[in-house]
Design a protein around this motif. Structure first.
Motif, PDB file in Angstrom:
ATOM      1  N   LEU A 119       0.818  -1.215   0.000  1.00 24.20           N
ATOM      2  CA  LEU A 119       0.000   0.000   0.000  1.00 24.20           C
ATOM      3  C   LEU A 119       0.851   1.264   0.000  1.00 24.20           C
ATOM      4  N   LEU A 120       2.012   1.199   0.621  1.00 25.55           N
ATOM      5  CA  LEU A 120       2.914   2.352   0.662  1.00 25.55           C
ATOM      6  C   LEU A 120       3.696   2.530  -0.642  1.00 25.55           C
ATOM      7  N   GLY A 121       3.604   1.532  -1.532  1.00 26.84           N
ATOM      8  CA  GLY A 121       4.314   1.626  -2.801  1.00 26.84           C
ATOM      9  C   GLY A 121       5.640   0.896  -2.811  1.00 26.84           C
ATOM     10  N   ALA A 122       5.871   0.074  -1.789  1.00 28.51           N
ATOM     11  CA  ALA A 122       7.126  -0.671  -1.693  1.00 28.51           C
ATOM     12  C   ALA A 122       6.810  -2.157  -1.565  1.00 28.51           C
ATOM     13  N   ASP A 123       6.627  -2.821  -2.677  1.00 31.39           N
ATOM     14  CA  ASP A 123       6.295  -4.244  -2.695  1.00 31.39           C
ATOM     15  C   ASP A 123       7.579  -5.042  -2.492  1.00 31.39           C
ATOM     16  N   ILE A 124       8.070  -5.051  -1.251  1.00 29.61           N
ATOM     17  CA  ILE A 124       9.376  -5.645  -0.961  1.00 29.61           C
ATOM     18  C   ILE A 124       9.300  -6.880  -0.075  1.00 29.61           C
ATOM     19  N   VAL A 125       8.119  -7.220   0.426  1.00 30.00           N
ATOM     20  CA  VAL A 125       7.976  -8.378   1.313  1.00 30.00           C
ATOM     21  C   VAL A 125       7.418  -9.540   0.483  1.00 30.00           C
TER      22      VAL A 125
END
Length: 89
Positions: free
Chosen positions: A55-61
Motif C-alpha cells: 500500500l505504501l508503494g514498496a512491494d518488498i515483502v
C-alpha cells in the motif's frame, strides 16, 4: 528504497522514513520472542507487513522473505508453542 524510487521499482513518497518503519517493524514488532507469539500469529503480522508495504508503494515483502523470517524464528526457538493452556495475547 531510495534506489528503488530512482529506478522506478518502488514508488514511495518518503523512502527513508518508509525504510526506517520497515526495519522497526521487522526487528521489533515481528519478533515473536519479544511478544510471546506462536508461528501463526507471527505469520499474520508478516502478511500484514507485506500488505502495508504494498500500500505504501514498496512491494518488498515476498513470500520467500516471509518464509525465511519464519524459518529463522523457528530455528532459534523464538516462537512459543500454543496449547490449550496458553492464552493468546
Amino acid at each position: 528504497m531510495e534506489q528503488g524510487k530512482e529506478d522506478g521499482s518502488i514508488s514511495v513518497e518518503f523512502p527513508l522514513e518508509c525504510a526506517e518503519i520497515f526495519m522497526l517493524l521487522v526487528n521489533i514488532w515481528i519478533n515473536p520472542l519479544l511478544f510471546g507469539r506462536d508461528q501463526g500469529q507471527t505469520l499474520e503480522r508478516l502478511k500484514f507487513l507485506q500488505h502495508m508495504m504494498k500500500l505504501l508503494g514498496a512491494d518488498i515483502v515476498s513470500e520467500q522473505l516471509i518464509q525465511r523470517i519464519t524459518n529463522r524464528h523457528a530455528s532459534t526457538g523464538a516462537m512459543r508453542r500454543r496449547n490449550k493452556h496458553t492464552p493468546i495475547v
